[in-house]
Design a protein around this motif. Sequence first.
Motif, PDB file in Angstrom:
ATOM      1  N   ALA A  68       0.826  -1.208   0.000  1.00 33.93           N
ATOM      2  CA  ALA A  68       0.000   0.000   0.000  1.00 33.93           C
ATOM      3  C   ALA A  68       0.859   1.255   0.000  1.00 33.93           C
ATOM      4  O   ALA A  68       0.512   2.258  -0.651  1.00 33.93           O
ATOM      5  N   ASP A  69       1.983   1.211   0.675  1.00 40.87           N
ATOM      6  CA  ASP A  69       2.891   2.358   0.721  1.00 40.87           C
ATOM      7  C   ASP A  69       3.495   2.642  -0.650  1.00 40.87           C
ATOM      8  O   ASP A  69       3.991   3.746  -0.895  1.00 40.87           O
ATOM      9  N   ARG A  70       3.434   1.652  -1.530  1.00 40.79           N
ATOM     10  CA  ARG A  70       3.956   1.808  -2.889  1.00 40.79           C
ATOM     11  C   ARG A  70       2.850   1.964  -3.923  1.00 40.79           C
ATOM     12  O   ARG A  70       3.066   1.774  -5.118  1.00 40.79           O
ATOM     13  N   GLY A  71       1.669   2.303  -3.460  1.00 42.04           N
ATOM     14  CA  GLY A  71       0.599   2.675  -4.362  1.00 42.04           C
ATOM     15  C   GLY A  71      -0.425   1.610  -4.662  1.00 42.04           C
ATOM     16  O   GLY A  71      -1.386   1.870  -5.402  1.00 42.04           O
ATOM     17  N   GLU A  92      -2.623   2.311   9.631  1.00 47.37           N
ATOM     18  CA  GLU A  92      -2.922   3.674  10.080  1.00 47.37           C
ATOM     19  C   GLU A  92      -1.633   4.425  10.388  1.00 47.37           C
ATOM     20  O   GLU A  92      -1.457   5.587   9.992  1.00 47.37           O
ATOM     21  N   ALA A  93      -0.711   3.757  11.066  1.00 43.87           N
ATOM     22  CA  ALA A  93       0.553   4.397  11.434  1.00 43.87           C
ATOM     23  C   ALA A  93       1.383   4.740  10.201  1.00 43.87           C
ATOM     24  O   ALA A  93       2.121   5.736  10.198  1.00 43.87           O
ATOM     25  N   ALA A  94       1.269   3.926   9.153  1.00 41.77           N
ATOM     26  CA  ALA A  94       2.026   4.161   7.921  1.00 41.77           C
ATOM     27  C   ALA A  94       1.324   5.133   6.979  1.00 41.77           C
ATOM     28  O   ALA A  94       1.870   5.473   5.921  1.00 41.77           O
ATOM     29  N   GLY A  95       0.118   5.561   7.340  1.00 40.10           N
ATOM     30  CA  GLY A  95      -0.611   6.499   6.502  1.00 40.10           C
ATOM     31  C   GLY A  95      -1.232   5.889   5.271  1.00 40.10           C
ATOM     32  O   GLY A  95      -1.508   6.589   4.289  1.00 40.10           O
ATOM     33  N   VAL A  96      -1.508   4.563   5.317  1.00 42.99           N
ATOM     34  CA  VAL A  96      -2.062   3.888   4.144  1.00 42.99           C
ATOM     35  C   VAL A  96      -3.396   3.204   4.449  1.00 42.99           C
ATOM     36  O   VAL A  96      -3.820   2.307   3.719  1.00 42.99           O
ATOM     37  N   ASP A  98      -6.287   4.172   3.998  1.00 42.83           N
ATOM     38  CA  ASP A  98      -7.267   4.359   2.928  1.00 42.83           C
ATOM     39  C   ASP A  98      -7.014   3.455   1.740  1.00 42.83           C
ATOM     40  O   ASP A  98      -7.862   3.345   0.852  1.00 42.83           O
ATOM     41  N   ARG A  99      -5.855   2.783   1.706  1.00 45.38           N
ATOM     42  CA  ARG A  99      -5.532   1.866   0.607  1.00 45.38           C
ATOM     43  C   ARG A  99      -5.517   0.406   1.063  1.00 45.38           C
ATOM     44  O   ARG A  99      -5.054  -0.468   0.328  1.00 45.38           O
ATOM     45  N   THR A 100      -6.001   0.148   2.264  1.00 47.51           N
ATOM     46  CA  THR A 100      -6.014  -1.224   2.777  1.00 47.51           C
ATOM     47  C   THR A 100      -7.405  -1.597   3.274  1.00 47.51           C
ATOM     48  O   THR A 100      -8.120  -0.776   3.846  1.00 47.51           O
TER      49      THR A 100
END
Length: 218
Positions: A68-71, A92-96, A98-100
């Motif tokens: 998710a961190d890679r799009g 949530e901690a990684a800021g992703v 919304d993509r998971t």
Amino acid sequence: MTHAHDAHEAPDLDVFFTAEFWDERYGSKERIWSGNPNPHLVTTAAELAPGTALDVGCGEGADAVWLADRGWRVTGVDVSAVALGRAAIAAEAAGVADRTTWLREDLLAWAPEPAGFDLVSAQFMQTPEPLRTALHRRLAAAVRPGGTLLIVGHHFSDLETTVGRPHMPELMFTAEQAAAALDPAAWEIHTTTPSREVTDPDGRPVVVHDAVLRAVRR
């Protein structure tokens, strides 16, 4: 879900695949896995354009969060609510977040959306036959045309090492055995048995071998 890592005594198979077993296993420690993505996933995904991914047996979510961190838009599936809770916190901690998406399912029976994903990854989902082939066929059906199926497991040769895994040969498999679930006319299939160095329970370096199936749907 059914990773066979770090267990010294072989559990009863009737218990090994239950949510209760894995909730207790995850609940026994603050963290079970390293938090790092699996290396074969990293290698494979590095060659792909981000799309939709299914992380099967996602555990605490390291692979899904990395993707998710890679799009990628990632669906992580596991039988353990405890593991999924940790995965959601990590996302949530990684800021992703919304993509998971996180799903609690019995992976021995659950069928993902047919042709729903650009990448389907199952890392160390150790199941006996005939459950293994049935699972691999369901996962293969979830791959879109042009998409990639990545299955990685513990090879039989690891039974000869002392890395803290249970002696359960019925759970080990080769890449070629995993590939038997696929129609060669419908897939471009690559099977390998790479080695890597890990640390055994006594802190000593040990070489293990992975069964790696990478297949692209034609």
